[in-house]
Design a protein around this motif. Structure first.
Motif, short mmCIF file in Angstrom:
data_model
loop_
_atom_site.label_atom_id
_atom_site.label_comp_id
_atom_site.label_asym_id
_atom_site.label_seq_id
_atom_site.Cartn_x
_atom_site.Cartn_y
_atom_site.Cartn_z
N HIS A 158 0.86 -1.18 0.00
CA HIS A 158 0.00 0.00 0.00
C HIS A 158 0.89 1.23 0.00
O HIS A 158 1.63 1.46 0.95
N PHE A 159 0.84 2.00 -1.08
CA PHE A 159 1.60 3.25 -1.16
C PHE A 159 0.71 4.35 -0.61
O PHE A 159 -0.43 4.52 -1.06
N ASP A 160 1.20 5.09 0.37
CA ASP A 160 0.41 6.15 1.01
C ASP A 160 -0.14 7.10 -0.05
O ASP A 160 0.60 7.62 -0.88
N GLY A 161 -1.43 7.31 -0.02
CA GLY A 161 -2.10 8.18 -0.97
C GLY A 161 -2.72 7.44 -2.13
O GLY A 161 -3.51 8.00 -2.88
N VAL B 142 -0.32 8.61 -7.11
CA VAL B 142 0.36 9.38 -6.07
C VAL B 142 1.29 10.38 -6.73
O VAL B 142 2.03 10.03 -7.65
N MET C 139 11.59 7.78 0.22
CA MET C 139 10.55 6.77 0.41
C MET C 139 10.99 5.80 1.51
O MET C 139 12.15 5.41 1.57
N GLN D 111 2.72 -3.10 7.85
CA GLN D 111 1.42 -2.47 8.05
C GLN D 111 1.12 -2.31 9.53
O GLN D 111 1.24 -3.25 10.31
N GLU E 208 3.60 -0.94 3.99
CA GLU E 208 3.19 0.42 3.65
C GLU E 208 4.41 1.17 3.17
O GLU E 208 5.47 1.09 3.80
N TYR F 275 5.76 5.03 2.02
CA TYR F 275 5.37 6.43 2.16
C TYR F 275 6.57 7.33 1.97
O TYR F 275 7.72 6.90 2.05
N GLU G 116 8.89 10.15 3.40
CA GLU G 116 9.27 10.64 4.73
C GLU G 116 9.41 12.14 4.71
O GLU G 116 9.88 12.72 3.77
#
Length: 84
Positions: free
Chosen positions: A9-12, A43, A51, A56, A80, A82, A84
């Protein structure tokens, strides 16, 4: 070296994606592979930010040089990614 699928899951991003990775890949390589399926698609790119990858629900990310094997990630485990 073994190929395993992780749920990423990539944030956004609104889509959970199956991400094939090798057990010797570093977390930076895992993040880059996940970015190829999300950044610029769902994203926005943020090239000035690093990154990071975490399990999770975890508060802290893995070290960027940790391998999939060292992190103890198993097939279909959710990670996950995301900025930084």
């Amino acid at each position: 070296m073994a190929l395993i699928p992780l749920a990423a899951h990539f944030d956004g991003d609104f889509v959970l994606k199956l991400l094939p990775v090798d057990t010797h890949h570093t977390m930076d390589e895992v993040a880059a592979a996940a970015a190829a399926n999300s950044v610029g698609i769902h994203v926005a790119d943020q090239p000035e930010r690093t990154m990071r990858v975490r399990k999770q629900g975890a508060d802290a990310p893995y070290e960027r040089t940790d391998t999939v094997e060292k992190a103890g990630l198993t097939p279909t485990q959710c990670i996950e990614i995301y900025f930084e």
